[in-house]
Scaffold this motif. Structure first.
Motif, PDB file in Angstrom:
ATOM      1  N   ARG A   1       0.789  -1.228   0.000  1.00 30.25           N
ATOM      2  CA  ARG A   1       0.000   0.000   0.000  1.00 30.25           C
ATOM      3  C   ARG A   1       0.821   1.277   0.000  1.00 30.25           C
ATOM      4  N   LEU A   2       2.040   1.218   0.493  1.00 31.62           N
ATOM      5  CA  LEU A   2       2.831   2.442   0.484  1.00 31.62           C
ATOM      6  C   LEU A   2       4.174   2.186  -0.173  1.00 31.62           C
ATOM      7  N   LYS A   3       4.157   2.075  -1.500  1.00 34.43           N
ATOM      8  CA  LYS A   3       5.379   1.779  -2.226  1.00 34.43           C
ATOM      9  C   LYS A   3       6.377   2.927  -2.170  1.00 34.43           C
ATOM     10  N   HIS A   4       5.921   4.102  -1.751  1.00 41.05           N
ATOM     11  CA  HIS A   4       6.831   5.252  -1.717  1.00 41.05           C
ATOM     12  C   HIS A   4       7.705   5.283  -0.462  1.00 41.05           C
ATOM     13  N   TYR A   5       7.439   4.359   0.475  1.00 43.67           N
ATOM     14  CA  TYR A   5       8.306   4.338   1.655  1.00 43.67           C
ATOM     15  C   TYR A   5       9.697   3.919   1.218  1.00 43.67           C
ATOM     16  N   MET A   6      10.671   4.740   1.510  1.00 45.70           N
ATOM     17  CA  MET A   6      12.022   4.546   0.979  1.00 45.70           C
ATOM     18  C   MET A   6      12.983   4.183   2.095  1.00 45.70           C
ATOM     19  N   ASN A   7      12.901   2.959   2.542  1.00 49.32           N
ATOM     20  CA  ASN A   7      13.743   2.529   3.634  1.00 49.32           C
ATOM     21  C   ASN A   7      13.982   1.037   3.517  1.00 49.32           C
ATOM     22  N   ASP A   8      15.143   0.583   3.963  1.00 47.50           N
ATOM     23  CA  ASP A   8      15.476  -0.822   3.788  1.00 47.50           C
ATOM     24  C   ASP A   8      15.955  -1.493   5.066  1.00 47.50           C
ATOM     25  N   ASP A   9      15.964  -0.764   6.178  1.00 48.29           N
ATOM     26  CA  ASP A   9      16.608  -1.336   7.354  1.00 48.29           C
ATOM     27  C   ASP A   9      15.753  -1.173   8.605  1.00 48.29           C
ATOM     28  N   GLY A  10      14.514  -1.587   8.518  1.00 45.10           N
ATOM     29  CA  GLY A  10      13.676  -1.561   9.699  1.00 45.10           C
ATOM     30  C   GLY A  10      12.557  -0.555   9.605  1.00 45.10           C
ATOM     31  N   PRO A  11      11.899  -0.256  10.717  1.00 48.65           N
ATOM     32  CA  PRO A  11      10.733   0.636  10.691  1.00 48.65           C
ATOM     33  C   PRO A  11      11.113   2.055  10.317  1.00 48.65           C
ATOM     34  N   LEU A  12      10.138   2.784   9.827  1.00 51.05           N
ATOM     35  CA  LEU A  12      10.336   4.196   9.560  1.00 51.05           C
ATOM     36  C   LEU A  12      10.223   4.961  10.869  1.00 51.05           C
ATOM     37  N   ILE A  13      11.103   5.923  11.049  1.00 56.13           N
ATOM     38  CA  ILE A  13      11.128   6.730  12.257  1.00 56.13           C
ATOM     39  C   ILE A  13      10.280   7.980  12.041  1.00 56.13           C
ATOM     40  N   LEU A  14       9.262   8.156  12.885  1.00 58.60           N
ATOM     41  CA  LEU A  14       8.442   9.356  12.838  1.00 58.60           C
ATOM     42  C   LEU A  14       9.108  10.460  13.657  1.00 58.60           C
ATOM     43  N   ASP A  15       8.597  11.673  13.529  1.00 58.53           N
ATOM     44  CA  ASP A  15       9.140  12.771  14.336  1.00 58.53           C
ATOM     45  C   ASP A  15       8.531  12.741  15.728  1.00 58.53           C
ATOM     46  N   GLY A  16       8.739  13.800  16.500  1.00 55.24           N
ATOM     47  CA  GLY A  16       8.222  13.862  17.860  1.00 55.24           C
ATOM     48  C   GLY A  16       7.195  14.958  18.013  1.00 55.24           C
TER      49      GLY A  16
ATOM     50  N   CYS B   1      11.293  15.134  22.009  1.00 61.35           N
ATOM     51  CA  CYS B   1      12.078  16.139  21.297  1.00 61.35           C
ATOM     52  C   CYS B   1      13.045  15.489  20.308  1.00 61.35           C
ATOM     53  N   PRO B   2      13.742  16.276  19.498  1.00 66.37           N
ATOM     54  CA  PRO B   2      14.677  15.711  18.522  1.00 66.37           C
ATOM     55  C   PRO B   2      15.722  14.775  19.129  1.00 66.37           C
ATOM     56  N   ALA B   3      16.203  15.057  20.334  1.00 67.65           N
ATOM     57  CA  ALA B   3      17.200  14.175  20.958  1.00 67.65           C
ATOM     58  C   ALA B   3      16.631  12.782  21.197  1.00 67.65           C
ATOM     59  N   HIS B   4      15.351  12.702  21.572  1.00 66.75           N
ATOM     60  CA  HIS B   4      14.721  11.398  21.765  1.00 66.75           C
ATOM     61  C   HIS B   4      14.613  10.654  20.433  1.00 66.75           C
ATOM     62  N   ILE B   5      14.291  11.376  19.366  1.00 70.10           N
ATOM     63  CA  ILE B   5      14.174  10.745  18.051  1.00 70.10           C
ATOM     64  C   ILE B   5      15.533  10.247  17.574  1.00 70.10           C
ATOM     65  N   ALA B   6      16.581  11.010  17.846  1.00 70.79           N
ATOM     66  CA  ALA B   6      17.929  10.571  17.477  1.00 70.79           C
ATOM     67  C   ALA B   6      18.285   9.280  18.198  1.00 70.79           C
ATOM     68  N   GLU B   7      17.952   9.181  19.489  1.00 70.13           N
ATOM     69  CA  GLU B   7      18.225   7.974  20.254  1.00 70.13           C
ATOM     70  C   GLU B   7      17.369   6.809  19.761  1.00 70.13           C
ATOM     71  N   LEU B   8      16.119   7.094  19.393  1.00 76.76           N
ATOM     72  CA  LEU B   8      15.245   6.061  18.842  1.00 76.76           C
ATOM     73  C   LEU B   8      15.847   5.475  17.573  1.00 76.76           C
ATOM     74  N   ARG B   9      16.362   6.344  16.709  1.00 76.23           N
ATOM     75  CA  ARG B   9      16.976   5.852  15.474  1.00 76.23           C
ATOM     76  C   ARG B   9      18.186   4.974  15.772  1.00 76.23           C
ATOM     77  N   ARG B  10      18.996   5.385  16.742  1.00 75.48           N
ATOM     78  CA  ARG B  10      20.162   4.571  17.104  1.00 75.48           C
ATOM     79  C   ARG B  10      19.730   3.207  17.631  1.00 75.48           C
ATOM     80  N   GLN B  11      18.674   3.187  18.420  1.00 75.00           N
ATOM     81  CA  GLN B  11      18.197   1.927  18.989  1.00 75.00           C
ATOM     82  C   GLN B  11      17.682   0.971  17.915  1.00 75.00           C
ATOM     83  N   LEU B  12      16.926   1.491  16.962  1.00 78.47           N
ATOM     84  CA  LEU B  12      16.249   0.643  15.999  1.00 78.47           C
ATOM     85  C   LEU B  12      17.025   0.395  14.719  1.00 78.47           C
ATOM     86  N   LYS B  13      17.911   1.319  14.377  1.00 81.18           N
ATOM     87  CA  LYS B  13      18.608   1.190  13.093  1.00 81.18           C
ATOM     88  C   LYS B  13      20.110   1.097  13.255  1.00 81.18           C
ATOM     89  N   GLY B  14      20.601   1.328  14.472  1.00 79.58           N
ATOM     90  CA  GLY B  14      22.031   1.210  14.706  1.00 79.58           C
ATOM     91  C   GLY B  14      22.840   2.260  14.008  1.00 79.58           C
TER      92      GLY B  14
END
Length: 350
Positions: free
Chosen positions: A3-18, A330-343
Motif C-alpha cells: 500500500r505504500l510503495k513510496h516508503y524509501m527505507n530498507d533497514d527496519g521501521p520508519l522513524i516518525l518525528d516527535g 524532542c529531537p534528541a529522543h528521536i535521534a536515540e530512537l533511530r540509534r536503537q532501531l537502526k544502529g
C-alpha cells in the motif's frame, strides 16, 4: 508492491518525528490556551515551524507531520479574521512548508559529487512488515515523507474531549465526515505523502474517517487512537473494535496508537495482534509518559522520556513499522530512537 510503495527505507521501521508543539514551545512559542495551537504559527511565524521540521529531520526522522493537527477552516476564519479561501490556502501551506523543508534537507545532505538531478533507481525489499513493501533509493540518500496531520473534532472544541470522545455521542457519522472533509481536501490537494488521522478517541469518529478517506482514492493514511488503558481507546471501546474498523479500509497503511503512555503500547498491540490485516502495520508514537497537571502543565521526568527508545524494539517485534513520539518527545529522543532501531546515528542516516 504494497500500500505504500513510496516508503524509501530498507533497514527496519520508519522513524516518525516527535512533538512539534513541544519543540516550538522550547524555542519560545506561546501555545498553551491558543485555540489554534501550533497551527497559528503557519500564519504568524512559518519559519519557526520550518526550523522544528528541520531539527527532527537532522535527528533522523523519516516522516515529519504538518502543523495542522488543530487547524480548521472554521478556526482560521474565526480566529484569524480571514476568508474561507485564505483559510484553505493557510491550511495547505502546512504541507507546502514541510515539503520545502524536506527538499532543502535532502539537497543539503546529498553526498558530494551527486548530481542534483540524478534519479536513483528504486529497489523493493520484502521485510517482516506485512503492511508495507518498503522501498528505498540507494542507501546514500534518503527522502523523508510528509504526513498531513488531522486531529479529532475534539481538538477544535478546546475542552479536552479529544481524550474522551464524548462529543461523538451527539454527532452522526455524516456530521463528523462533513467536519473533516475540508481538512483532508486541503492536505490531499497540497500533496501530502499520506494523511495522519491522529489522537482519535472514538469509534464513531474512526468510522467517519475511514468512510471519508474513500472520497480521496489516491490518498493513503494511517489511523492512530488515543487510549485510556491497555485495552480500550479513550471512549471506552475495545482497541480490538478500533482495529476491525481500520481493516475495512484499503487505503490505510497502518493503525495504532499515539499520545498515550509508552507503557500502554505493548498490551494494546497484544490485545489486537491477531486481528491486524496482513496489508497493514502498526503505527506507534506515544507521548513521554509524563503526567499532565492542569495548573502546572507537564511534570517533567527524564526517566519517563527515555521509555520510547527502550521499549521500541518490543513494538518492532510486535510488527510496528512506523515508530516515533508525540507530546514531550524532542529531537534528541528521536535521534536515540533511530540509534536503537537502526544502529545508525542521524549523521550517518543520510
Amino acid at each position: 508492491m504494497s500500500r505504500l510503495k513510496h516508503y524509501m527505507n530498507d533497514d527496519g521501521p520508519l522513524i516518525l518525528d516527535g512533538g512539534l508543539a513541544t519543540e516550538l514551545e522550547a524555542q519560545g512559542a506561546k501555545l498553551q490556551g491558543d485555540p489554534l495551537w501550533s497551527s497559528r504559527l503557519l500564519h504568524t511565524n512559518p519559519q519557526a515551524i520550518r526550523d522544528v521540521h528541520n531539527r527532527f529531520l537532522i535527528s533522523g526522522a523519516d516522516v515529519i507531520s504538518t502543523a495542522t493537527y488543530q487547524a480548521s477552516i472554521t478556526g482560521f476564519i474565526n480566529h484569524l479574521d480571514m476568508s474561507s479561501e485564505e483559510a484553505r490556502e493557510l491550511l495547505m501551506s502546512g504541507v507546502h512548508l514541510a515539503k520545502e523543508t524536506v527538499e532543502r534537507f535532502v539537497c543539503d545532505s546529498r553526498p558530494a559529487g551527486t548530481n542534483k538531478y540524478t534519479v536513483h533507481s528504486l529497489h523493493c525489499v520484502s521485510v517482516n512488515y506485512d503492511a508495507i513493501s518498503l522501498c528505498f533509493i540507494s542507501q546514500e540518500q534518503r527522502h523523508p515523507l510528509v504526513a498531513g496531520s488531522v486531529g479529532p473534532y475534539g481538538a477544535f472544541l478546546l475542552d479536552g474531549s479529544e481524550y474522551t470522545g464524548a462529543y461523538a455521542e451527539e454527532m452522526s457519522v455524516e456530521e463528523l465526515k462533513a467536519w473533516h472533509r475540508p481538512h483532508v481536501e486541503c492536505l490531499a490537494a497540497a500533496g501530502a505523502d499520506l494523511v495522519a488521522f491522529e489522537t482519535i478517541p472514538s469509534i464513531k469518529e474512526a468510522e467517519a474517517l475511514v468512510g471519508l478517506l474513500r472520497e480521496f482514492p489516491n490518498s493513503k493514511a494511517w489511523l492512530a487512537f488515543s487510549c485510556k488503558d491497555g485495552k480500550c481507546i479513550s471512549d471506552g471501546s475495545p482497541f480490538t473494535d478500533a482495529v476491525k474498523i481500520a481493516n475495512r479500509s484499503t487505503q490505510l497503511v497502518a493503525v495504532g496508537v499515539n499520545c498515550c503512555s509508552p507503557a500502554l503500547v505493548e498490551p494494546l498491540l497484544d490485545s489486537a495482534g491477531s486481528l491486524l490485516s496482513p496489508d497493514m502495520s502498526w503505527v506507534v508514537y506515544p507521548n513521554s509518559g509524563e503526567e499532565w497537571n492542569t495548573k502546572q502543565g507537564w511534570l517533567a521526568s527524564d526517566k519517563e522520556s527515555a521509555l520510547i527508545p527502550k521499549l521500541s524494539r518490543t513494538w518492532m517485534k510486535q510488527g510496528a513499522a512506523l515508530i516515533g513520539g508525540c507530546c514531550r518527545i524532542c529531537p534528541a529522543h528521536i535521534a536515540e530512537l533511530r540509534r536503537q532501531l537502526k544502529g545508525t546515528s542521524p549523521a550517518s542516516a543520510v
